[in-house]
Write a protein that holds these residues in place. Structure first.
Motif, PDB file in Angstrom:
ATOM      1  N   ALA A  57      11.970   5.321 -25.722  1.00  0.00           N
ATOM      2  CA  ALA A  57      11.576   6.368 -26.558  1.00  0.00           C
ATOM      3  C   ALA A  57      12.733   7.118 -27.036  1.00  0.00           C
ATOM      4  O   ALA A  57      12.621   7.795 -27.880  1.00  0.00           O
ATOM      5  CB  ALA A  57      10.836   7.348 -25.596  1.00  0.00           C
ATOM      6  N   GLY A  58      13.863   7.127 -26.138  1.00  0.00           N
ATOM      7  CA  GLY A  58      15.031   7.755 -26.646  1.00  0.00           C
ATOM      8  C   GLY A  58      15.268   9.169 -26.104  1.00  0.00           C
ATOM      9  O   GLY A  58      14.205   9.766 -25.448  1.00  0.00           O
ATOM     10  N   ALA A  59      16.407   9.970 -26.223  1.00  0.00           N
ATOM     11  CA  ALA A  59      16.775  10.875 -25.449  1.00  0.00           C
ATOM     12  C   ALA A  59      15.904  12.219 -25.738  1.00  0.00           C
ATOM     13  O   ALA A  59      15.497  12.901 -25.087  1.00  0.00           O
ATOM     14  CB  ALA A  59      18.289  11.358 -25.726  1.00  0.00           C
ATOM     15  N   GLU A  60      15.774  12.170 -27.207  1.00  0.00           N
ATOM     16  CA  GLU A  60      15.062  13.444 -27.781  1.00  0.00           C
ATOM     17  C   GLU A  60      13.715  13.549 -27.404  1.00  0.00           C
ATOM     18  O   GLU A  60      13.292  14.613 -26.946  1.00  0.00           O
ATOM     19  CB  GLU A  60      15.013  13.360 -29.305  1.00  0.00           C
ATOM     20  CG  GLU A  60      16.406  13.862 -30.175  1.00  0.00           C
ATOM     21  CD  GLU A  60      16.810  15.314 -29.503  1.00  0.00           C
ATOM     22  OE1 GLU A  60      15.830  16.095 -29.512  1.00  0.00           O
ATOM     23  OE2 GLU A  60      17.828  15.730 -29.065  1.00  0.00           O
ATOM     24  N   ALA A  61      12.865  12.473 -27.185  1.00  0.00           N
ATOM     25  CA  ALA A  61      11.615  12.252 -26.820  1.00  0.00           C
ATOM     26  C   ALA A  61      11.571  12.601 -25.536  1.00  0.00           C
ATOM     27  O   ALA A  61      10.519  13.234 -25.120  1.00  0.00           O
ATOM     28  CB  ALA A  61      11.112  10.669 -26.988  1.00  0.00           C
ATOM     29  N   VAL A  62      12.514  12.135 -24.502  1.00  0.00           N
ATOM     30  CA  VAL A  62      12.560  12.497 -23.067  1.00  0.00           C
ATOM     31  C   VAL A  62      12.354  13.991 -22.918  1.00  0.00           C
ATOM     32  O   VAL A  62      11.990  14.562 -22.008  1.00  0.00           O
ATOM     33  CB  VAL A  62      13.726  11.768 -22.231  1.00  0.00           C
ATOM     34  CG1 VAL A  62      13.782  12.414 -20.848  1.00  0.00           C
ATOM     35  CG2 VAL A  62      13.740  10.435 -22.330  1.00  0.00           C
ATOM     36  N   GLY A  68      11.244  16.190 -24.992  1.00  0.00           N
ATOM     37  CA  GLY A  68       9.677  16.817 -25.317  1.00  0.00           C
ATOM     38  C   GLY A  68       8.953  16.498 -24.292  1.00  0.00           C
ATOM     39  O   GLY A  68       8.022  17.052 -24.061  1.00  0.00           O
ATOM     40  N   PHE A  69       8.934  15.151 -23.793  1.00  0.00           N
ATOM     41  CA  PHE A  69       8.267  14.562 -22.845  1.00  0.00           C
ATOM     42  C   PHE A  69       8.031  15.591 -21.539  1.00  0.00           C
ATOM     43  O   PHE A  69       6.960  16.101 -21.055  1.00  0.00           O
ATOM     44  CB  PHE A  69       8.623  13.317 -22.399  1.00  0.00           C
ATOM     45  CG  PHE A  69       8.020  12.877 -21.080  1.00  0.00           C
ATOM     46  CD1 PHE A  69       6.640  12.518 -20.990  1.00  0.00           C
ATOM     47  CD2 PHE A  69       8.833  12.738 -20.014  1.00  0.00           C
ATOM     48  CE1 PHE A  69       6.136  12.010 -19.850  1.00  0.00           C
ATOM     49  CE2 PHE A  69       8.290  12.115 -18.832  1.00  0.00           C
ATOM     50  CZ  PHE A  69       6.836  11.679 -18.795  1.00  0.00           C
ATOM     51  N   CYS A  70       9.295  16.073 -21.003  1.00  0.00           N
ATOM     52  CA  CYS A  70       9.354  17.012 -19.901  1.00  0.00           C
ATOM     53  C   CYS A  70       8.929  18.379 -20.475  1.00  0.00           C
ATOM     54  O   CYS A  70       8.191  19.150 -19.516  1.00  0.00           O
ATOM     55  CB  CYS A  70      10.807  17.045 -19.288  1.00  0.00           C
ATOM     56  SG  CYS A  70      11.122  15.572 -18.442  1.00  0.00           S
ATOM     57  N   TYR A 118      11.759   5.765 -20.883  1.00  0.00           N
ATOM     58  CA  TYR A 118      12.657   6.603 -21.444  1.00  0.00           C
ATOM     59  C   TYR A 118      13.668   5.965 -22.499  1.00  0.00           C
ATOM     60  O   TYR A 118      13.917   6.330 -23.605  1.00  0.00           O
ATOM     61  CB  TYR A 118      13.674   7.048 -20.178  1.00  0.00           C
ATOM     62  CG  TYR A 118      13.169   8.189 -19.412  1.00  0.00           C
ATOM     63  CD1 TYR A 118      11.863   8.754 -19.815  1.00  0.00           C
ATOM     64  CD2 TYR A 118      13.853   9.360 -18.781  1.00  0.00           C
ATOM     65  CE1 TYR A 118      11.223   9.801 -19.149  1.00  0.00           C
ATOM     66  CE2 TYR A 118      13.431  10.136 -18.021  1.00  0.00           C
ATOM     67  CZ  TYR A 118      12.040  10.566 -18.137  1.00  0.00           C
ATOM     68  OH  TYR A 118      11.598  11.612 -17.229  1.00  0.00           O
ATOM     69  N   ARG A 119      14.192   4.796 -22.167  1.00  0.00           N
ATOM     70  CA  ARG A 119      14.951   4.064 -23.066  1.00  0.00           C
ATOM     71  C   ARG A 119      14.126   3.528 -24.207  1.00  0.00           C
ATOM     72  O   ARG A 119      14.988   3.611 -25.609  1.00  0.00           O
ATOM     73  CB  ARG A 119      15.682   2.855 -22.596  1.00  0.00           C
ATOM     74  CG  ARG A 119      16.592   3.383 -21.385  1.00  0.00           C
ATOM     75  CD  ARG A 119      17.497   2.029 -20.782  1.00  0.00           C
ATOM     76  NE  ARG A 119      18.648   2.635 -20.259  1.00  0.00           N
ATOM     77  CZ  ARG A 119      19.157   2.053 -19.266  1.00  0.00           C
ATOM     78  NH1 ARG A 119      18.820   0.938 -18.741  1.00  0.00           N
ATOM     79  NH2 ARG A 119      20.141   2.685 -18.460  1.00  0.00           N
ATOM     80  N   VAL A 134      17.369  18.400 -18.637  1.00  0.00           N
ATOM     81  CA  VAL A 134      16.859  17.280 -18.786  1.00  0.00           C
ATOM     82  C   VAL A 134      17.959  16.023 -19.548  1.00  0.00           C
ATOM     83  O   VAL A 134      18.449  16.388 -20.371  1.00  0.00           O
ATOM     84  CB  VAL A 134      15.679  17.137 -19.616  1.00  0.00           C
ATOM     85  CG1 VAL A 134      15.094  15.556 -19.504  1.00  0.00           C
ATOM     86  CG2 VAL A 134      14.634  18.051 -19.214  1.00  0.00           C
ATOM     87  N   THR A 176       5.276   9.537 -27.397  1.00  0.00           N
ATOM     88  CA  THR A 176       6.082   8.528 -27.413  1.00  0.00           C
ATOM     89  C   THR A 176       6.512   7.953 -25.958  1.00  0.00           C
ATOM     90  O   THR A 176       6.418   6.882 -25.902  1.00  0.00           O
ATOM     91  CB  THR A 176       7.530   8.706 -28.157  1.00  0.00           C
ATOM     92  OG1 THR A 176       7.053   9.364 -29.475  1.00  0.00           O
ATOM     93  CG2 THR A 176       8.231   7.562 -28.491  1.00  0.00           C
ATOM     94  N   LEU A 206      20.503   4.651 -23.260  1.00  0.00           N
ATOM     95  CA  LEU A 206      20.329   6.007 -22.720  1.00  0.00           C
ATOM     96  C   LEU A 206      20.841   5.972 -21.261  1.00  0.00           C
ATOM     97  O   LEU A 206      20.560   5.162 -20.387  1.00  0.00           O
ATOM     98  CB  LEU A 206      18.888   6.319 -22.763  1.00  0.00           C
ATOM     99  CG  LEU A 206      18.467   7.832 -22.642  1.00  0.00           C
ATOM    100  CD1 LEU A 206      19.435   8.544 -23.667  1.00  0.00           C
ATOM    101  CD2 LEU A 206      17.019   7.847 -22.768  1.00  0.00           C
ATOM    102  N   ALA A 254       8.776  18.207 -29.356  1.00  0.00           N
ATOM    103  CA  ALA A 254       8.420  18.043 -28.237  1.00  0.00           C
ATOM    104  C   ALA A 254       7.072  17.160 -28.090  1.00  0.00           C
ATOM    105  O   ALA A 254       6.979  16.233 -27.153  1.00  0.00           O
ATOM    106  CB  ALA A 254       8.454  19.268 -27.267  1.00  0.00           C
ATOM    107  N   GLY A 289       7.905  13.671 -28.849  1.00  0.00           N
ATOM    108  CA  GLY A 289       8.508  13.046 -27.935  1.00  0.00           C
ATOM    109  C   GLY A 289       7.398  12.850 -26.685  1.00  0.00           C
ATOM    110  O   GLY A 289       7.474  11.791 -25.708  1.00  0.00           O
ATOM    111  N   PHE A 290       6.881  13.500 -26.289  1.00  0.00           N
ATOM    112  CA  PHE A 290       5.533  13.731 -25.310  1.00  0.00           C
ATOM    113  C   PHE A 290       4.816  12.227 -25.296  1.00  0.00           C
ATOM    114  O   PHE A 290       4.844  11.417 -24.412  1.00  0.00           O
ATOM    115  CB  PHE A 290       4.852  14.699 -25.290  1.00  0.00           C
ATOM    116  CG  PHE A 290       3.492  14.714 -24.571  1.00  0.00           C
ATOM    117  CD1 PHE A 290       3.634  14.898 -23.114  1.00  0.00           C
ATOM    118  CD2 PHE A 290       2.318  14.669 -24.992  1.00  0.00           C
ATOM    119  CE1 PHE A 290       2.520  14.787 -22.200  1.00  0.00           C
ATOM    120  CE2 PHE A 290       1.290  14.686 -24.329  1.00  0.00           C
ATOM    121  CZ  PHE A 290       1.398  14.834 -22.857  1.00  0.00           C
TER     122      PHE A 290
END
Lengths: 170, 170
Positions: A137-142, A144-146, A134-135, A170, B147, B15, B141, B144-145
């Motif tokens: 990748a950064g907050a925005e990436a997190v 998008g991930f979820c 998470y760190r 999130v 990443t 983060l 997203a 981010g996914f």
DNA sequence: AATAATATGTCAGTGTTGTTGACATTCCAA
DNA sequence: TTGGAATGTCAACAACACTGACATATTATT
């Protein structure tokens, strides 16, 4: 390769996606899932448990007092399969099995101190990797991930997920 | 719950992540992976193949002419385990096994027409879900996914991933 | 030329985790 | 009282991973 051909774009209001991009996501899921389970797997191997034990401990910790049936539909396995795992966890003193007060057919599952201890060890290992990812990748990436993961779930599984995570942002 | 407590923030350049957020990611991975494999699994069940066959077909398609050793390290299984799968795929006429020209110890693996056909069917099913998830989530997203997933991989697995995806932009 | 290392294949045994099918028990509800 | 739901258990089986041991080419090294 020309830039436009390989980049996500909105075309006619739809995201334009090449097979290559989709394939990349598929392979990312495959390789990432291996990393996702690697750390708990090492701890489990020492105690001669498997992933099924981890999953049971995780979801019992997550919903203390849950019933066998609820756990079954969350895990998506047969009761025979779950029962084998639960029996060893109960025998080993990691899980408690309490007959229901309202409905005495039901068994309410919870962790003992020893169970909580192992679950913590497993969770910590898994969370450490997740936190690090998470760190990086950064907050925005997190976010998008979820979002993508949620969109990938089967509706019935999504329901279990929503129930557990309670719709927290999130 | 107060907004600030449950939202990703940068604190001291890092983060800020609650256990709850990490747990959510863990559960998202669990439930999403089930969805990820559900569609190919249905096709495989009809042909009495399993996920191991799918993985072999996928990576042979991805790197035609690859050697057994290379496939082994990509999949991360033992040669005995892979051999069982490869043997059935070769016997069933889905995979070709060609002796190397340079090094005659090596076997170069590739798909037959029938192999390509099945791999396509499996890939299409999996890509359909991935495409749908990507479109629901949007381009940001998706970035981010991938990443986060890449940051979750073990370094040696990441190497295989990079080699396959060739560093293409998402 | 002899030897070591590499790439592959195979056999045998084992363990985890999933499946079906069958059956028993207990208890709630109509 | 009868039907169904929730649970537990037994047996058999299959997929897929593992280890260990061994065989066979082929290539590399000494």
């Amino acid at each position: 390769m020309a830039q436009g051909q390989n980049r996500s774009e909105h075309t006619h209001g739809l995201l334009f996606l090449t097979d290559e991009q989709l394939r990349k996501g598929i392979e990312a899921m495959f390789f990432a899932y291996r990393g996702f389970t690697a750390d708990p797997d090492r701890i489990l191997a020492e105690k001669s448990y498997g992933r099924a034990h981890h999953r049971a401990l995780h979801f019992i910790q997550r919903s203390p007092g849950t019933t066998v049936n609820n756990l079954l539909s969350t895990l998506g396995v047969t009761k025979q399969s779950l029962n084998r795992v639960l029996r060893t966890l109960i025998e080993d003193g990691l899980v408690l099995n309490k007959v229901g007060t309202n409905d005495k057919r039901q068994r309410h599952l919870s962790l003992t101190d020893a169970g909580r201890e192992l679950e913590q060890a497993l969770s910590n290992a898994q969370r450490d990797r997740m936190r690090s990812a998470y760190r990086q990748a950064g907050a925005e990436a997190v976010y998008g991930f979820c979002t993508v993961l949620e969109a990938m779930m089967d509706p019935d599984l999504k329901q279990h997920y929503d129930q557990l995570t309670g719709g927290d942002s999130v």
